[in-house]
Design an enzyme around this catalytic site. Structure first.
Site, PDB file in Angstrom:
ATOM      1  N   ASP A 180      58.856  27.569 -53.357  1.00  0.00           N
ATOM      2  CA  ASP A 180      59.333  28.142 -52.106  1.00  0.00           C
ATOM      3  C   ASP A 180      60.302  27.169 -51.443  1.00  0.00           C
ATOM      4  OD1 ASP A 180      59.686  29.185 -49.562  1.00  0.00           O
ATOM      5  OD2 ASP A 180      57.571  29.656 -49.265  1.00  0.00           O
ATOM      6  N   GLY A 181      61.557  27.588 -51.290  1.00  0.00           N
ATOM      7  CA  GLY A 181      62.555  26.709 -50.694  1.00  0.00           C
ATOM      8  C   GLY A 181      62.179  26.243 -49.299  1.00  0.00           C
ATOM      9  N   ASP A 189      70.692  31.429 -49.695  1.00  0.00           N
ATOM     10  CA  ASP A 189      71.017  32.783 -50.156  1.00  0.00           C
ATOM     11  C   ASP A 189      69.842  33.284 -50.987  1.00  0.00           C
ATOM     12  OD1 ASP A 189      72.525  35.096 -50.509  1.00  0.00           O
ATOM     13  OD2 ASP A 189      73.548  34.323 -52.284  1.00  0.00           O
TER      14      ASP A 189
END
Length: 220
Positions: A94-95, A112
């Protein structure tokens, strides 16, 4: 492409490293402020357009790509995403969580990270934007892509402005299908009038020729 209605990535087979969609070219406008970034983070791999373009045209830049979906990563060879090496890595996770591991590290964070349901909630919180500020080096820039269908755009923009102390500009693509938000950990965006009308000295001619039409539309 996540549905027949929304295209999130597109690749020319004859030029797989090209930025086929206009919004991706707009996102690369952070290079007008820093043509040779030392390190970039990307939240979301998708079809790898931004990753491939940066890998080809920024040979001295280290690139970290955060992708939560293992099925997307499994398609990297299909989209000709380069293999991991000393300056390029695709990290599964998970960014919003992975970005918290870095402090004053990135010259750019490109967000993005869409899925079939749109932009995940954890990538729109004030805490996430605060962590992006902390992960950026001085004068580093976060660049976020928002699709026009995102009804929370106004709230997200307000959070970004709060986290980045108002050092924010918005740029829409010509179809008005995307709004690209640039937010700076510093005040370089306030000097937008001084953006170069000619190729920056540190930018390759190939990159400039690919991005110049989009840049001109932003500068006029």
């Amino acid at each position: 492409m996540f549905s027949h209605a929304e295209i999130q990535s597109r690749m020319w087979t004859g030029d797989p490293n090209a930025l086929n969609l206009e919004y991706t070219r707009i996102m690369m406008a952070f290079l007008l402020f820093n043509p040779q970034p030392r390190r970039i983070a990307m939240v979301g791999l998708g079809g790898g357009s931004l990753a491939k373009f940066c890998y080809q045209h920024l040979p001295s830049t280290k690139i970290d790509v955060f992708e939560i979906n293992p099925h997307v990563i499994a398609l990297r060879d299909t989209f000709l995403v380069p293999p991991d090496d000393g300056r390029f890595a695709v990290l599964q996770g998970d960014g919003a969580q992975l970005i918290q591991q870095y402090q004053n590290e990135y010259d750019a964070v490109l967000v993005d990270g869409y899925d079939i349901n749109g932009l995940p909630g954890q990538l729109t919180t004030e805490a996430f934007y605060d962590h992006c500020v902390e992960a950026l080096a001085p004068d580093g820039m976060m660049v976020c892509n928002f699709h026009a269908s995102n009804f929370q755009y106004g709230a997200c923009l307000a959070r970004i402005k709060k986290s980045f102390s108002g050092s924010v500009i918005e740029v829409a693509d010509t179809s008005c299908a995307h709004s690209i938000v640039f937010a700076c950990n510093g005040d370089v965006l306030k000097r937008r009038a001084g953006l170069p009308k000619r190729k920056p000295a540190l930018m390759s001619m190939d990159m400039w020729s690919r991005l110049q039409p989009t840049y001109w539309s932003m500068l006029i």
